[in-house]
Design a protein around this motif. Structure first.
Motif, short mmCIF file in Angstrom:
data_model
loop_
_atom_site.label_atom_id
_atom_site.label_comp_id
_atom_site.label_asym_id
_atom_site.label_seq_id
_atom_site.Cartn_x
_atom_site.Cartn_y
_atom_site.Cartn_z
N GLN A 22 40.71 14.35 32.32
CA GLN A 22 40.17 13.64 33.47
C GLN A 22 41.21 13.52 34.58
O GLN A 22 40.87 13.59 35.74
CB GLN A 22 39.64 12.24 33.09
N ASP A 23 42.47 13.28 34.21
CA ASP A 23 43.49 13.17 35.24
C ASP A 23 44.55 14.25 35.03
O ASP A 23 45.72 14.05 35.27
CB ASP A 23 44.12 11.77 35.19
N ASP A 24 44.10 15.41 34.51
CA ASP A 24 45.01 16.51 34.21
C ASP A 24 46.05 16.13 33.17
O ASP A 24 47.14 16.67 33.13
CB ASP A 24 45.71 17.03 35.48
#
Ligand code: SAH
Length: 226
Positions: free
Chosen positions: A171-173
């Motif tokens: 989701q946030d790398d």
């Protein structure tokens, strides 16, 4: 959200939607998943949906007519944001594509079988193509189930704790940090003390650090480090 899955083998895809999170999402009215049997749109008494390939060669090809009739029928009932053909040479599925699709209202996922669909379906009847990876499945049903699952769990309200989808891998790398549950010690293997400290800030810091560590060792490409 409304998802129509078009298939000539409906039974192959029923079970993923009749259990757990996907079932609850439908029960709560957050998503409607319809499985549509392509054979209902066949034009002969044998309910054929495939035929031999022009030019010869092994493998049957799914005919355009039942698919066109089916899509026309669906489109007469609602406007679709996307009509997606599941295909090994389509756009590679990813969390970011799942995020984009979760914002749509109406989707069709068209499952191929045999050698795939008549090329004219791809040229004229669909708006996009998705692959779930560089390998060939026998049909698009499992791929469509993968896509629908990844998308539906992002719809607000589907997961009981909404922040839970945001803290998942990709989701946030970042890769998600390790998780533990009771018992605190098993065969001498202990849960990290910080998780039992009740100290929220320290726990957040620990999780972030572990996420980074894990991303660096398993998926440095996500951090742009390759
Ligand atoms: N002859 C085709 C493969 C057909 S496989 C080719 O070589 O490209 C039969 C069907 O399975 C396809 O029509 C597609 O709907 C589905 N399928 C197979 N692999 C897939 C993948 N990796 N991602 C999405 N769909 C896939």
């Amino acid at each position: 959200m409304h998802i129509d899955i078009v298939t000539c083998l409906p039974r192959l895809i029923e079970s993923p939607f009749s259990d757990s999170i996907l079932k609850r999402a439908q029960a709560k009215g957050l998503v409607e998943v319809n499985i549509i049997d392509l054979r209902d749109y066949a034009t002969d008494k044998h309910k054929s949906v495939d035929d031999y390939a022009y030019g010869g060669g092994a493998g049957m090809v799914m005919m355009i007519e039942p698919i066109d009739r089916c899509l026309e029928d669906l489109k007469s009932k609602r406007h679709y944001d996307d009509i997606i053909y599941m295909s090994p040479d389509g756009e590679r599925f990813s969390q970011s594509l799942a995020n984009q699709l979760s914002l749509k209202k109406n989707l069709v996922l068209l499952c191929g079988h045999y050698k795939g669909v008549d090329e004219r379906v791809r040229q004229h009847l669909i708006t996009g193509e998705i692959s779930i990876g560089d390998y060939v499945l026998s049909g698009g049903e499992l791929a469509a189930a993968v896509v629908a699952d990844a998308v539906v769990r992002l719809i607000p309200g589907v997961l009981s704790d909404e922040t839970s989808a945001l803290s998942d891998s990709f989701q946030d790398d970042l890769i998600a940090p390790p998780v533990y549950t009771r018992p605190a010690e098993y065969k001498g293997w202990r849960v990290p003390d910080v998780l039992m400290s009740g100290h929220e800030k320290k726990i957040d810091e620990w999780r972030h650090e572990k996420s980074l560590e894990r991303t660096r060792s398993r998926r440095p490409d996500l951090l742009g480090e390759v």
